[in-house]
Design a protein around this motif. Structure first.
Motif, PDB file in Angstrom:
ATOM      1  N   ASP A  37       0.957  -1.168  -0.078  1.00  0.00           N
ATOM      2  CA  ASP A  37       0.147  -0.067  -0.049  1.00  0.00           C
ATOM      3  C   ASP A  37       0.916   1.222  -0.078  1.00  0.00           C
ATOM      4  OD1 ASP A  37      -2.398  -1.659   2.385  1.00  0.00           O
ATOM      5  OD2 ASP A  37      -2.385  -1.672   0.057  1.00  0.00           O
ATOM      6  N   ALA A  38       0.540   2.343  -0.718  1.00  0.00           N
ATOM      7  CA  ALA A  38       1.186   3.516  -0.702  1.00  0.00           C
ATOM      8  C   ALA A  38       0.339   4.771  -0.973  1.00  0.00           C
ATOM      9  CB  ALA A  38       2.035   3.444  -1.915  1.00  0.00           C
ATOM     10  N   SER A  39       0.653   5.744  -0.832  1.00  0.00           N
ATOM     11  CA  SER A  39       0.004   6.994  -0.988  1.00  0.00           C
ATOM     12  C   SER A  39       0.585   7.939  -2.310  1.00  0.00           C
ATOM     13  CB  SER A  39      -0.143   7.821   0.251  1.00  0.00           C
ATOM     14  OG  SER A  39      -0.779   7.244   1.152  1.00  0.00           O
ATOM     15  N   GLY A  40      -0.298   8.654  -2.949  1.00  0.00           N
ATOM     16  CA  GLY A  40       0.381   9.405  -3.928  1.00  0.00           C
ATOM     17  C   GLY A  40      -0.675  10.539  -4.656  1.00  0.00           C
ATOM     18  N   TYR A  41      -0.459  10.981  -5.606  1.00  0.00           N
ATOM     19  CA  TYR A  41      -1.216  12.174  -6.036  1.00  0.00           C
ATOM     20  C   TYR A  41      -1.572  11.836  -7.510  1.00  0.00           C
ATOM     21  CZ  TYR A  41       0.335  14.769  -2.044  1.00  0.00           C
ATOM     22  OH  TYR A  41       0.375  15.106  -0.580  1.00  0.00           O
ATOM     23  N   PRO A  97      -7.113  16.419 -11.087  1.00  0.00           N
ATOM     24  CA  PRO A  97      -5.669  16.537 -10.881  1.00  0.00           C
ATOM     25  C   PRO A  97      -5.479  17.107  -9.292  1.00  0.00           C
ATOM     26  CG  PRO A  97      -6.395  17.435 -13.074  1.00  0.00           C
ATOM     27  CD  PRO A  97      -7.531  17.214 -12.390  1.00  0.00           C
ATOM     28  N   ASN A  98      -4.163  16.752  -8.936  1.00  0.00           N
ATOM     29  CA  ASN A  98      -3.872  17.085  -7.749  1.00  0.00           C
ATOM     30  C   ASN A  98      -4.445  16.421  -6.332  1.00  0.00           C
ATOM     31  OD1 ASN A  98      -1.778  18.598  -8.987  1.00  0.00           O
ATOM     32  ND2 ASN A  98      -3.136  20.226  -8.948  1.00  0.00           N
ATOM     33  N   MET A  99      -5.334  15.306  -6.525  1.00  0.00           N
ATOM     34  CA  MET A  99      -6.049  14.814  -5.465  1.00  0.00           C
ATOM     35  C   MET A  99      -5.118  13.749  -4.986  1.00  0.00           C
ATOM     36  SD  MET A  99     -10.097  13.911  -6.469  1.00  0.00           S
ATOM     37  CE  MET A  99     -11.294  15.108  -6.109  1.00  0.00           C
TER      38      MET A  99
END
Length: 351
Positions: A88-92, A329-331
């Protein structure tokens, strides 16, 4: 009640073990040994045996059984490969294709025809520059073209007259009624007017190109969308000077930004210790934090071939398999990587 006159008898350890073997006070299971032991102790105390109590507490009747060793694999059999855990990871969310739209020429902004958040299609007019000067340039080029065309017609008439005179003088010269000088002068006039007509053709071509250039400049005053997308940022207002090049603090170089929603992708930073769990083509589930119940399938498309020396992270790019209009975008998003591209859980999540 025990008779005080009757002598007390202490049970031997062997007798206690026989009683336990007969099932009088043995616990039913190791899990209930803690509750059965006080019952047994009370019964034995009623019988009057302090030695019995010592024997019961020292007994291992309530101890759990030792774990059995796993059977050895059969000869020639191989162990199943270990499946790496999901990551699991987080990004944009970013747009792979976006452009800052500007005018091709320097001019004053006369009209802005879109607003932020508006959807546009390729070729739609976004803004318009003031074209009063350009209109004058087009009119001047048209007049120059008309003048060049008239000059060519005049030279053509003069050339036709010179040819007729040359033919008459040539007949007279053959009959010896005209001098050679007149004959040569008439021939020279024809050649000169023929060259002038050719120059007139060139002047017409130049005037035509000048007119086309002026018309193109006027067309460039219309700023159009380069592709389908959404207006994300409106930077210029009516009355401002815009230019494709920076001309100072009072000159705008961009009118708005167009974002291609169809090119949205997710970028996440993965620690280098876990990058071996990721490969191109791997399935992912993308969950926008703004919509926790929305799960969108995606695919890993790129693993950047360089790591950050400061953080030890490698950027991974995943592309949406299906675009949802709520994703912008940018969420910020949470990305769940499948354990491997052909894992059954990943296939079920993408269904």
């Amino acid at each position: 009640r025990q008779d005080p006159a009757r002598p007390q008898r202490t049970l031997s350890e062997a007798e206690v073990r026989r009683m336990l073997g007969s099932g009088l006070a043995a616990p039913a299971a190791p899990a209930r040994a803690g509750r059965a032991r006080p019952v047994l102790m009370g019964a034995l105390a009623a019988a009057g045996g302090a030695g019995l109590l010592f024997a019961v507490m020292g007994s291992n009747a309530g101890a759990p059984e030792p774990a059995k060793a796993a059977p050895a694999p059969a000869p020639g059999a191989s162990a199943a490969p270990a499946v790496p855990a999901a990551l699991d990871a987080s990004g944009y969310v970013v747009a792979a294709r976006q452009a800052t739209v500007s005018a091709d020429t320097t001019g004053r902004l006369a009209a802005v025809l879109v607003q932020e958040g508006a959807r546009v299609r390729k070729g739609d007019i976004i803004a318009r520059l003031d074209t009063r000067d350009l209109d004058q340039q087009v009119a001047l080029a048209q007049a120059q073209l008309a003048t060049a065309t008239d000059a060519r017609e005049q030279r053509q008439v003069e050339l036709d007259a010179a040819r007729d005179r040359y033919q008459r003088i040539a007949r007279l010269w053959e009959q010896r009624f005209s001098s050679e000088a007149d004959y040569r002068a008439a021939a020279f006039t024809v050649e000169r007017l023929r060259a002038a007509r050719a120059m007139g053709e060139s002047e017409i071509a130049v005037a035509q190109r000048r007119l086309e250039m002026a018309q193109q400049l006027r067309r460039n005053s219309l700023i159009v969308a380069p592709f389908d997308g959404i207006v994300a940022n409106l930077a210029a207002q009516v009355g401002e000077i815009v230019s494709p090049m920076s001309g100072g603090g009072f000159t705008r170089t961009g009118i708005c930004t167009i974002v291609d929603i169809g090119s949205l992708e997710v970028r996440v930073q993965i620690n280098e210790k876990y990058i071996s769990r990721i490969s191109p083509g791997q399935a992912v589930d993308i969950t926008p934090r703004a919509y926790p119940g929305l799960r969108l399938p995606g695919t890993v498309v790129t693993i950047m071939p360089a790591a950050s020396r400061e953080t030890g992270a490698i950027e991974v790019i995943a592309r949406f398999d299906r675009i949802d209009e709520r994703v912008l975008p940018n969420m910020s998003v949470d990305v769940a990587f499948a354990s491997r591209p052909d894992a059954p859980a990943a296939a079920a999540g993408r269904g």
